[in-house]
Design a protein around this motif. Sequence first.
Motif, mmCIF file in Angstrom:
data_model
loop_
_atom_site.group_PDB
_atom_site.id
_atom_site.type_symbol
_atom_site.label_atom_id
_atom_site.label_comp_id
_atom_site.label_asym_id
_atom_site.label_seq_id
_atom_site.Cartn_x
_atom_site.Cartn_y
_atom_site.Cartn_z
ATOM 1 N N ALA A 85 0.824 -1.202 0.000
ATOM 2 C CA ALA A 85 0.000 0.000 0.000
ATOM 3 C C ALA A 85 0.859 1.252 0.000
ATOM 4 N N ALA A 86 2.053 1.163 0.574
ATOM 5 C CA ALA A 86 2.965 2.302 0.568
ATOM 6 C C ALA A 86 3.350 2.685 -0.857
ATOM 7 N N GLN A 87 3.269 1.722 -1.776
ATOM 8 C CA GLN A 87 3.547 1.987 -3.188
ATOM 9 C C GLN A 87 2.253 2.111 -3.990
ATOM 10 N N LYS A 88 1.133 2.313 -3.267
ATOM 11 C CA LYS A 88 -0.187 2.527 -3.877
ATOM 12 C C LYS A 88 -0.721 1.275 -4.568
ATOM 13 N N TYR A 89 -0.443 0.114 -3.989
ATOM 14 C CA TYR A 89 -1.050 -1.131 -4.438
ATOM 15 C C TYR A 89 -1.840 -1.696 -3.250
ATOM 16 N N ASN A 90 -3.113 -1.352 -3.200
ATOM 17 C CA ASN A 90 -3.922 -1.659 -2.023
ATOM 18 C C ASN A 90 -5.169 -2.421 -2.446
ATOM 19 N N ALA A 91 -5.207 -3.694 -2.140
ATOM 20 C CA ALA A 91 -6.347 -4.525 -2.521
ATOM 21 C C ALA A 91 -7.602 -4.197 -1.728
ATOM 22 N N ASP A 92 -7.461 -3.480 -0.617
ATOM 23 C CA ASP A 92 -8.610 -3.193 0.245
ATOM 24 C C ASP A 92 -9.117 -1.766 0.101
ATOM 25 N N TYR A 93 -8.658 -1.070 -0.912
ATOM 26 C CA TYR A 93 -8.977 0.351 -1.061
ATOM 27 C C TYR A 93 -10.488 0.594 -1.151
ATOM 28 N N ASP A 94 -11.201 -0.274 -1.832
ATOM 29 C CA ASP A 94 -12.631 -0.059 -2.069
ATOM 30 C C ASP A 94 -13.539 -0.700 -1.026
ATOM 31 N N LEU A 95 -12.986 -1.301 0.005
ATOM 32 C CA LEU A 95 -13.822 -1.929 1.024
ATOM 33 C C LEU A 95 -14.503 -0.876 1.891
ATOM 34 N N SER A 96 -15.746 -1.152 2.250
ATOM 35 C CA SER A 96 -16.455 -0.282 3.183
ATOM 36 C C SER A 96 -15.958 -0.546 4.594
ATOM 37 N N ALA A 97 -16.369 0.302 5.524
ATOM 38 C CA ALA A 97 -15.975 0.116 6.921
ATOM 39 C C ALA A 97 -16.484 -1.221 7.450
ATOM 40 N N THR A 98 -17.695 -1.590 7.064
ATOM 41 C CA THR A 98 -18.257 -2.870 7.503
ATOM 42 C C THR A 98 -17.477 -4.036 6.927
ATOM 43 N N GLN A 99 -17.143 -3.957 5.654
ATOM 44 C CA GLN A 99 -16.362 -5.024 5.024
ATOM 45 C C GLN A 99 -14.974 -5.142 5.642
ATOM 46 N N SER A 100 -14.364 -4.013 5.953
ATOM 47 C CA SER A 100 -13.044 -4.042 6.597
ATOM 48 C C SER A 100 -13.120 -4.715 7.957
ATOM 49 N N ALA A 101 -14.180 -4.438 8.699
ATOM 50 C CA ALA A 101 -14.375 -5.078 10.009
ATOM 51 C C ALA A 101 -14.592 -6.576 9.841
ATOM 52 N N ASP A 102 -15.370 -6.954 8.839
ATOM 53 C CA ASP A 102 -15.588 -8.382 8.565
ATOM 54 C C ASP A 102 -14.277 -9.070 8.209
ATOM 55 N N ALA A 103 -13.462 -8.402 7.418
ATOM 56 C CA ALA A 103 -12.174 -8.976 7.011
ATOM 57 C C ALA A 103 -11.293 -9.224 8.233
ATOM 58 N N LEU A 104 -11.231 -8.258 9.135
ATOM 59 C CA LEU A 104 -10.426 -8.423 10.346
ATOM 60 C C LEU A 104 -10.929 -9.586 11.189
ATOM 61 N N ALA A 105 -12.248 -9.740 11.261
ATOM 62 C CA ALA A 105 -12.823 -10.836 12.049
ATOM 63 C C ALA A 105 -12.447 -12.189 11.445
ATOM 64 N N PHE A 106 -12.489 -12.293 10.131
ATOM 65 C CA PHE A 106 -12.150 -13.561 9.486
ATOM 66 C C PHE A 106 -10.656 -13.838 9.552
ATOM 67 N N VAL A 107 -9.834 -12.809 9.496
ATOM 68 C CA VAL A 107 -8.390 -13.010 9.662
ATOM 69 C C VAL A 107 -8.107 -13.591 11.044
ATOM 70 N N SER A 108 -8.750 -13.047 12.071
ATOM 71 C CA SER A 108 -8.573 -13.563 13.430
ATOM 72 C C SER A 108 -9.040 -15.005 13.533
ATOM 73 N N LEU A 109 -10.171 -15.300 12.892
ATOM 74 C CA LEU A 109 -10.700 -16.670 12.905
ATOM 75 C C LEU A 109 -9.721 -17.629 12.248
ATOM 76 N N LEU A 110 -9.168 -17.247 11.117
ATOM 77 C CA LEU A 110 -8.217 -18.099 10.411
ATOM 78 C C LEU A 110 -6.970 -18.368 11.249
ATOM 79 N N GLU A 111 -6.438 -17.310 11.852
ATOM 80 C CA GLU A 111 -5.194 -17.456 12.606
ATOM 81 C C GLU A 111 -5.400 -18.222 13.904
ATOM 82 N N GLU A 112 -6.589 -18.089 14.501
ATOM 83 C CA GLU A 112 -6.835 -18.745 15.784
ATOM 84 C C GLU A 112 -7.321 -20.175 15.633
ATOM 85 N N LYS A 113 -8.204 -20.415 14.670
ATOM 86 C CA LYS A 113 -8.859 -21.719 14.567
ATOM 87 C C LYS A 113 -8.298 -22.629 13.477
#
Length: 259
Positions: A75-103
């Motif tokens: 993203a520092a070089q302006k390559y950001n796959a999450d640029y168009d995500l809404s706030a809700t989608q970003s929150a969902d993404a974080l929740a699933f990342v935690s689920l993947l890493e924990e479970k």
Amino acid sequence: MAAPMELFCWAGGWGLPSVDPDCLAVLTYARFTGAPLKVHRVTSPWRTPQGGGDFVVSPTGGIWCVPWDPTMAFAAQKYNADYDLSATQSADALAFVSLLEEKLLPVLIHTFWVDAKNYVEHTRKWYAETIPFPLNFFLPNAMHKRQLERLQLLWGDDYMEDEEKLEKELYREARECLTLLSQRLGSQKFFFGDSPASLDALVFSRLAPLLKAKLPNGKLQQHLKSLQNLCNYCTSILSLYFPWDGGESRPPPHPAGLG
């Protein structure tokens, strides 16, 4: 065009561009965004810039150890796959990342590195055949020990007290995690619609090795194979973003939003 970052990662196998899930996540994120990435596939961790691990090197000489958050550097070089995500989608993404890493992640480590049959007949065999002589005689065992230590950190001291009971519970939770991923994906191409996000890079990097490896003991693998949309999802990403096995990333057919 920005100067490419460099990734030193394990070589490909099992039909994948890299057998290491963390490196596979970085490779996939670069393909999703079209970020310039020069890839050095190695067969020994000591062939990386500092030895003993997998690294991403920035054009300015900065080094990130993998695993690492690809959005930070790309993203520092302006390559950001999450640029168009809404706030809700970003929150969902974080929740699933935690689920993947924990479970899911601990059970994947167990499946490939601790399960005796899988380790001896598949994982150790692949690394022993890939790593050059004479390192192939002792490096797979050193990697095995490191993964055992990693798993104990993830599962805690309870793992050593009642290993069989804990394994049964954690494999159940991993199957539930896969089912939740399948339900969330549904009939979509990616988790947030028609364009891939960083969550897709992480999910793919965790599921594709489990799907493609020829495991003699595939109890978790069989559950994944029963979830057809997740299997199709992995196959689609492979065919769209990795139709070749080159050393440098090329622009994807559908670049993600830039930010």
